[in-house]
Design a protein around this motif. Sequence first.
Motif, mmCIF file in Angstrom:
data_model
loop_
_atom_site.group_PDB
_atom_site.id
_atom_site.type_symbol
_atom_site.label_atom_id
_atom_site.label_comp_id
_atom_site.label_asym_id
_atom_site.label_seq_id
_atom_site.Cartn_x
_atom_site.Cartn_y
_atom_site.Cartn_z
ATOM 1 N N CYS A 62 21.109 -49.935 -27.967
ATOM 2 C CA CYS A 62 22.000 -50.177 -26.706
ATOM 3 C C CYS A 62 21.424 -51.162 -26.070
ATOM 4 N N GLN A 63 19.973 -51.388 -26.166
ATOM 5 C CA GLN A 63 19.214 -52.584 -25.524
ATOM 6 C C GLN A 63 20.037 -54.098 -25.812
ATOM 7 N N ALA A 64 20.692 -53.934 -26.805
ATOM 8 C CA ALA A 64 21.231 -55.252 -27.334
ATOM 9 C C ALA A 64 22.441 -55.591 -26.335
ATOM 10 N N LEU A 65 22.851 -54.666 -25.689
ATOM 11 C CA LEU A 65 23.857 -55.067 -24.797
ATOM 12 C C LEU A 65 23.103 -55.518 -23.057
ATOM 13 N N THR A 66 22.141 -55.183 -23.059
ATOM 14 C CA THR A 66 21.214 -55.336 -21.617
ATOM 15 C C THR A 66 21.161 -56.966 -21.537
ATOM 16 N N SER A 86 36.181 -57.782 -16.034
ATOM 17 C CA SER A 86 36.340 -59.159 -16.079
ATOM 18 C C SER A 86 35.332 -59.672 -17.097
ATOM 19 N N VAL A 87 35.539 -60.805 -17.492
ATOM 20 C CA VAL A 87 34.641 -61.631 -18.410
ATOM 21 C C VAL A 87 33.331 -61.631 -17.991
ATOM 22 N N ASP A 88 33.160 -61.632 -16.489
ATOM 23 C CA ASP A 88 31.777 -61.541 -15.945
ATOM 24 C C ASP A 88 31.011 -60.274 -15.801
ATOM 25 N N SER A 89 31.754 -59.221 -16.010
ATOM 26 C CA SER A 89 31.354 -57.683 -15.936
ATOM 27 C C SER A 89 30.161 -57.412 -17.054
ATOM 28 N N ASP A 90 29.225 -56.523 -16.240
ATOM 29 C CA ASP A 90 28.180 -56.271 -17.212
ATOM 30 C C ASP A 90 28.750 -55.385 -18.525
ATOM 31 N N ALA A 91 28.024 -55.832 -19.746
ATOM 32 C CA ALA A 91 28.426 -55.436 -20.912
ATOM 33 C C ALA A 91 27.932 -53.848 -21.114
ATOM 34 N N VAL A 92 26.966 -53.477 -20.335
ATOM 35 C CA VAL A 92 26.343 -51.928 -20.686
ATOM 36 C C VAL A 92 27.315 -51.169 -19.713
ATOM 37 N N GLU A 93 27.844 -51.757 -18.572
ATOM 38 C CA GLU A 93 28.752 -50.960 -17.891
ATOM 39 C C GLU A 93 30.086 -50.554 -18.445
ATOM 40 N N ALA A 94 30.689 -51.729 -19.198
ATOM 41 C CA ALA A 94 31.871 -51.848 -19.966
ATOM 42 C C ALA A 94 31.643 -50.654 -21.009
ATOM 43 N N ALA A 95 30.704 -50.744 -21.810
ATOM 44 C CA ALA A 95 30.339 -49.653 -22.857
ATOM 45 C C ALA A 95 30.417 -48.261 -22.372
ATOM 46 N N ARG A 96 29.612 -48.269 -21.078
ATOM 47 C CA ARG A 96 29.592 -46.720 -20.626
ATOM 48 C C ARG A 96 31.055 -46.278 -20.143
ATOM 49 N N LEU A 97 31.803 -47.340 -19.630
ATOM 50 C CA LEU A 97 33.231 -47.028 -19.410
ATOM 51 C C LEU A 97 34.024 -46.429 -20.497
ATOM 52 N N MET A 98 33.932 -47.239 -21.553
ATOM 53 C CA MET A 98 34.488 -46.703 -22.842
ATOM 54 C C MET A 98 34.111 -45.518 -23.455
ATOM 55 N N VAL A 100 16.705 -46.852 -43.542
ATOM 56 C CA VAL A 100 15.276 -47.159 -43.203
ATOM 57 C C VAL A 100 15.007 -47.143 -41.678
ATOM 58 N N VAL A 101 15.852 -47.528 -40.900
ATOM 59 C CA VAL A 101 15.679 -47.511 -39.672
ATOM 60 C C VAL A 101 15.507 -46.209 -38.903
ATOM 61 N N ASP A 102 14.201 -46.157 -38.393
ATOM 62 C CA ASP A 102 13.604 -44.767 -37.759
ATOM 63 C C ASP A 102 14.724 -44.604 -36.527
ATOM 64 N N GLU A 103 14.785 -43.178 -36.239
ATOM 65 C CA GLU A 103 15.351 -42.878 -34.989
ATOM 66 C C GLU A 103 14.989 -43.226 -33.788
ATOM 67 N N GLN A 104 13.610 -43.717 -33.577
ATOM 68 C CA GLN A 104 13.072 -44.382 -32.297
ATOM 69 C C GLN A 104 13.711 -45.627 -32.271
ATOM 70 N N HIS A 105 13.862 -46.233 -33.352
ATOM 71 C CA HIS A 105 14.484 -47.867 -33.246
ATOM 72 C C HIS A 105 15.797 -47.496 -32.913
ATOM 73 N N ALA A 106 16.433 -46.654 -33.588
ATOM 74 C CA ALA A 106 17.876 -46.449 -33.522
ATOM 75 C C ALA A 106 18.414 -46.260 -31.830
ATOM 76 N N LYS A 142 29.680 -53.063 -32.723
ATOM 77 C CA LYS A 142 29.096 -54.059 -33.893
ATOM 78 C C LYS A 142 28.180 -54.952 -33.389
ATOM 79 N N ILE A 143 28.175 -55.001 -32.028
ATOM 80 C CA ILE A 143 26.945 -55.746 -31.287
ATOM 81 C C ILE A 143 25.539 -54.931 -31.100
ATOM 82 N N LEU A 144 25.860 -53.545 -31.373
ATOM 83 C CA LEU A 144 24.528 -52.519 -31.151
ATOM 84 C C LEU A 144 23.880 -52.688 -32.588
ATOM 85 N N VAL A 145 24.590 -52.936 -33.735
ATOM 86 C CA VAL A 145 24.152 -52.863 -35.151
ATOM 87 C C VAL A 145 23.657 -54.354 -35.289
#
Length: 161
Positions: A80-84, A14-26, A70-76, A54-57
């Motif tokens: 996924c926190q962008a969806l939190t 649904s439009v109200d679903s958690d984005a992280v859970e939707a990404a996990r489902l995909m 130039v983005v280090d692995e730790q930052h990369a 796209k939201i993650l980038v």
Amino acid sequence: MRARDLAVEYESVSVDSDAVEAARLMAEHRLPGLLVLDERGEPKAILPASQMVKILVPDYVIEDPALAAVVDEQHADRLCQALTGRQVGECLSRSAAPPPIADPDDTALEVAALMAQVRSPLVAVAEKDKAGTRLLGVITASHLLHELLGRTEAPSSSFEV
């Protein structure tokens, strides 16, 4: 073969679903996208997996892809926190069109034409009446191809091993 015969159960959110859970489902089901339902349970949009990526980038990397190097692995690893804390509705593109909806009596060719016209990896199959829209299932492009290819003879190969 009619759309009702091709339609299968498919993951939706649904439009109200958690984005992280939707990404996990995909990710877990390797889905090309999710069908997003509105507050009444009617098809509202398709959320492509590419939109979630796209939201993650970060915007600055989209504007200048060379910065990705130039983005280090730790930052990369924290991308996924962008969806939190976001809901699926917030992840939809502002220009997200309503999902393609096939009538249950549409033929496989009509479904294929609709899918091709709107360039969608899936089509909802729903009955519409005065009470609203009742979702019967979804037809994915890969399922439609499988069904159409299964109805044709495989060409004989002239190659020998």
